[in-house]
Enzyme design. Structure first.
Site, short mmCIF file in Angstrom:
data_model
loop_
_atom_site.label_atom_id
_atom_site.label_comp_id
_atom_site.label_asym_id
_atom_site.label_seq_id
_atom_site.Cartn_x
_atom_site.Cartn_y
_atom_site.Cartn_z
N ASN A 10 0.85 -1.18 0.00
CA ASN A 10 0.00 0.00 0.00
C ASN A 10 0.89 1.24 0.00
O ASN A 10 1.48 1.59 1.01
CB ASN A 10 -0.92 -0.02 1.23
CG ASN A 10 -1.84 1.20 1.29
OD1 ASN A 10 -1.92 1.98 0.35
ND2 ASN A 10 -2.51 1.36 2.42
N LYS A 12 -0.03 4.25 -0.25
CA LYS A 12 -0.73 5.39 0.34
C LYS A 12 -0.55 6.61 -0.57
O LYS A 12 -0.52 6.47 -1.79
CB LYS A 12 -0.28 5.61 1.78
CG LYS A 12 -0.43 4.33 2.62
CD LYS A 12 -0.22 4.54 4.09
CE LYS A 12 -0.38 3.23 4.83
NZ LYS A 12 -0.29 3.40 6.29
N HIS A 94 -9.53 0.64 5.19
CA HIS A 94 -8.28 0.98 5.86
C HIS A 94 -8.57 1.97 6.99
O HIS A 94 -9.41 2.86 6.86
CB HIS A 94 -7.27 1.57 4.88
CG HIS A 94 -5.88 1.63 5.41
ND1 HIS A 94 -5.47 2.59 6.31
CD2 HIS A 94 -4.81 0.83 5.21
CE1 HIS A 94 -4.20 2.39 6.62
NE2 HIS A 94 -3.78 1.32 5.97
N GLU A 96 -7.09 4.50 8.06
CA GLU A 96 -6.94 5.93 7.75
C GLU A 96 -8.21 6.49 7.13
O GLU A 96 -8.58 7.64 7.38
CB GLU A 96 -5.73 6.12 6.83
CG GLU A 96 -4.42 5.88 7.57
CD GLU A 96 -3.25 5.53 6.67
OE1 GLU A 96 -2.17 5.26 7.22
OE2 GLU A 96 -3.42 5.49 5.43
N GLU A 165 -4.94 -5.04 10.76
CA GLU A 165 -3.97 -3.97 10.95
C GLU A 165 -4.28 -3.22 12.24
O GLU A 165 -5.13 -2.32 12.25
CB GLU A 165 -4.02 -2.99 9.77
CG GLU A 165 -3.60 -3.59 8.44
CD GLU A 165 -3.21 -2.51 7.45
OE1 GLU A 165 -2.11 -2.58 6.91
OE2 GLU A 165 -4.03 -1.59 7.23
N GLY A 171 2.59 2.59 10.86
CA GLY A 171 3.47 3.73 10.68
C GLY A 171 4.13 4.23 11.94
O GLY A 171 4.76 5.29 11.94
N SER A 211 3.59 -1.81 10.36
CA SER A 211 5.05 -1.67 10.47
C SER A 211 5.78 -2.98 10.14
O SER A 211 6.77 -3.32 10.78
CB SER A 211 5.44 -1.17 11.87
OG SER A 211 4.90 0.12 12.12
#
Length: 248
Positions: A10, A12, A94, A96, A165, A171, A211
């Site tokens: 991904n 992003k 996701h 985010e 996730e 991150g 990560s």
């Protein structure tokens, strides 16, 4: 048959024409395990660029898709448009997008159904925040996110890859321990067996994201219910190939 190892990258909101060409060139020439299914997901502007330059055998995913076939929906991409462009996967749910853009479980479920109906595979993300984990609500959150998809009428999960996730590990450099990741993956598979049937539970791939790097991927890949990875920042680096080959 054993579940095929799956690794998604991904990107992003990262990349330029130049850097994505470099990544694609590196993947095209790399020795990637033929036993691993590989999918990369650049920003929408570069989907066709990636698809046109990428060798066969590696697929491309959109980072989002809308739940309507066409119309006055500024800024969105339809399933039919992805299909027309030979984009075969979409990342949905996701964290985010759930957090920043306030996408609800029900909306993610509708988009999942639309993608599957249109012949696009779905990398379906789920995961809890640090506060939810510390409150022992991990499985409540994760299973609510997955249950919404089942309640939306999705019965065939053969084109879904579930990506667990934990939000607190995305991150941040923090990684769920092997035991923490395996525990959630196992619980997801047990829920599938109960709610969706033993065959679906056995065949559906559940991958880990958060990560993931070339340093921790092999140990994580050794867990019985971890069927691959959804990789963020590390997918932009040459070491992504090491993650692809984590099971080799």
């Amino acid at each position: 048959m054993p579940r095929q190892f799956f690794v998604g990258g991904n990107f992003k909101m990262n990349g330029t024409i130049s850097t994505i060409k470099d990544i694609v060139s590196h993947l095209n020439s790399a020795q990637c395990s033929p036993d691993t299914e590989v999918v990369i997901s650049p920003p929408s502007l570069y989907l066709l660029l990636a698809r046109e330059h990428l060798r066969s055998g590696i697929e491309v995913a959109a980072q989002n898709v809308f739940d309507k076939p066409n119309g006055a929906f500024t800024g969105e991409i339809s399933v039919a448009q992805l299909k027309d462009s030979n984009i075969t996967w979409a990342i949905l749910g996701h964290s985010e997008r759930r957090v920043i853009l306030q996408e609800s479980d029900d909306f993610v479920a509708k988009k999942t159904q639309a993608a599957l109906d249109g012949g696009i595979g779905v990398i379906l993300c789920c995961g809890e925040t640090l506060e939810q984990r510390e409150a022992n609500k991990t499985m409540d959150v994760v299973l609510a996110q997955l249950s919404a998809v089942a309640k939306a009428g999705v019965k065939d999960w053969s084109k879904i890859v579930v990506a667990y996730e934990p939000v607190w590990a995305i991150g941040t450099g923090k990684v769920a321990s092997n035991e923490q990741a395996q525990e959630v993956h196992k619980a997801i598979r047990e829920w599938m067996g109960k709610e969706l049937g033993a065959d679906t539970a056995e065949k559906t791939r559940i991958v880990y994201g958060g990560s993931v790097s070339e340093k921790n991927c092999r140990e994580l890949a050794g867990e019985g219910d971890i069927d691959g990875f959804l990789v963020g920042g590390a997918s932009l680096k040459p070491a992504f190939v090491d993650i692809i080959n984590a099971k080799a």
